[in-house]
Write an enzyme that holds these catalytic residues in place. Sequence first.
Site, mmCIF file in Angstrom:
data_model
loop_
_atom_site.group_PDB
_atom_site.id
_atom_site.type_symbol
_atom_site.label_atom_id
_atom_site.label_comp_id
_atom_site.label_asym_id
_atom_site.label_seq_id
_atom_site.Cartn_x
_atom_site.Cartn_y
_atom_site.Cartn_z
ATOM 1 N N GLU A 78 -10.707 -4.454 -7.526
ATOM 2 C CA GLU A 78 -9.977 -4.291 -6.268
ATOM 3 C C GLU A 78 -9.459 -2.859 -6.178
ATOM 4 O O GLU A 78 -9.028 -2.296 -7.188
ATOM 5 C CB GLU A 78 -8.771 -5.242 -6.226
ATOM 6 N N LYS A 127 -14.147 -3.716 1.601
ATOM 7 C CA LYS A 127 -14.931 -2.503 1.423
ATOM 8 C C LYS A 127 -14.260 -1.506 0.478
ATOM 9 O O LYS A 127 -14.907 -0.705 -0.169
ATOM 10 C CB LYS A 127 -15.105 -1.793 2.788
ATOM 11 N N PHE A 163 1.605 3.954 2.603
ATOM 12 C CA PHE A 163 0.279 3.540 3.075
ATOM 13 C C PHE A 163 -0.729 4.561 2.579
ATOM 14 O O PHE A 163 -0.681 5.735 2.938
ATOM 15 C CB PHE A 163 0.261 3.479 4.607
ATOM 16 N N VAL A 164 -1.653 4.122 1.728
ATOM 17 C CA VAL A 164 -2.570 5.071 1.093
ATOM 18 C C VAL A 164 -3.977 4.990 1.665
ATOM 19 O O VAL A 164 -4.411 3.944 2.132
ATOM 20 C CB VAL A 164 -2.606 4.898 -0.446
ATOM 21 N N ASP A 195 -1.550 -5.261 -2.836
ATOM 22 C CA ASP A 195 -0.368 -4.918 -2.054
ATOM 23 C C ASP A 195 0.571 -6.138 -2.060
ATOM 24 O O ASP A 195 1.410 -6.271 -2.953
ATOM 25 C CB ASP A 195 -0.871 -4.564 -0.645
HETATM 26 C C1 PRP Z 1 -7.202 -4.222 1.187
HETATM 27 C C2 PRP Z 1 -7.565 -4.283 -0.299
HETATM 28 C C3 PRP Z 1 -7.290 -5.700 -0.669
HETATM 29 C C4 PRP Z 1 -6.174 -6.087 0.270
HETATM 30 C C5 PRP Z 1 -4.877 -6.042 -0.490
HETATM 31 O O1 PRP Z 1 -8.287 -4.628 1.958
HETATM 32 O O2 PRP Z 1 -8.909 -3.940 -0.523
HETATM 33 O O3 PRP Z 1 -8.429 -6.525 -0.515
HETATM 34 O O4 PRP Z 1 -6.121 -5.133 1.333
HETATM 35 O O5 PRP Z 1 -3.810 -6.451 0.317
HETATM 36 P P1 PRP Z 1 -2.880 -7.676 -0.070
HETATM 37 O O6 PRP Z 1 -2.571 -7.573 -1.554
HETATM 38 O O7 PRP Z 1 -1.658 -7.455 0.784
HETATM 39 O O8 PRP Z 1 -3.574 -8.953 0.269
HETATM 40 P P2 PRP Z 1 -8.380 -4.353 3.535
HETATM 41 O O9 PRP Z 1 -7.906 -5.573 4.261
HETATM 42 O O10 PRP Z 1 -7.709 -3.057 3.846
HETATM 43 O O11 PRP Z 1 -9.943 -4.281 3.785
HETATM 44 P P3 PRP Z 1 -11.023 -3.156 3.345
HETATM 45 O O12 PRP Z 1 -10.977 -3.081 1.825
HETATM 46 O O13 PRP Z 1 -12.315 -3.718 3.836
HETATM 47 O O14 PRP Z 1 -10.640 -1.854 4.000
#
Ligand code: PRP
Length: 181
Positions: free
Chosen positions: A103, A47, A156-157, A107
């Site tokens: 994206e 999302k 953590f943002v 992370d």
């Molecule tokens: C976040 C972001 C990426 C992922 C990155 O999604 O949108 O998809 O984490 O993390 P990584 O590089 O460690 O794999 P999140 O799981 O927070 O879901 P959301 O976007 O639905 O809040």
Amino acid sequence: MSNPANRSSEPKVLISAEKLDERIAEIASEIQNDYQGREIVAICVLKGSFIFFSDVLRKLDLPIHCEFLGVSSYGDKKVSSGEVKVTLDINEPLENKHVILFEDIVDSGLTLSYILANLRARRPASLKTCALLMKPESMRVEVPVEYVGFKIGPEFVIGYGMDYAGKYRGLPYIGYLEPEH
Ligand code: PRP
């Protein structure tokens, strides 16, 4: 993503709305130049990317098909397991198309790495990634990111699409929560 346990509820500003506006205009202009005369499929990874995606797209004067890809990276865990599940797939076939993936944050890189492998298998003519934020110190796999908004530290943002426990996605800036004392 780092564990944001015991955070205070008042966010601090890391990247202001003005800085976001400026950088997004620059990214859009790079994409505009690179894709002149081509039709693109722009994929929003849900999302967290929905605001970034719509802000960049509104600045592009190109023929664009918008697609939305839902992925769940962590289940109930707060740190990446590397297990990624597609919860909503795109509708458009990607074969011979020019694809840009949007994206909010890279992370560990595990989510992006999984998504890119999945999309490459659909044989696009080209595939690039545009990420608003990257955490170079947290990366656990090497993934190509052609357009990067900001490189940040391990904090953590939240905000501008990103949440903590479902909250803060509507903030107009990128913020962070300090640990409570
Ligand atoms: C976040 C972001 C990426 C992922 C990155 O999604 O949108 O998809 O984490 O993390 P990584 O590089 O460690 O794999 P999140 O799981 O927070 O879901 P959301 O976007 O639905 O809040």
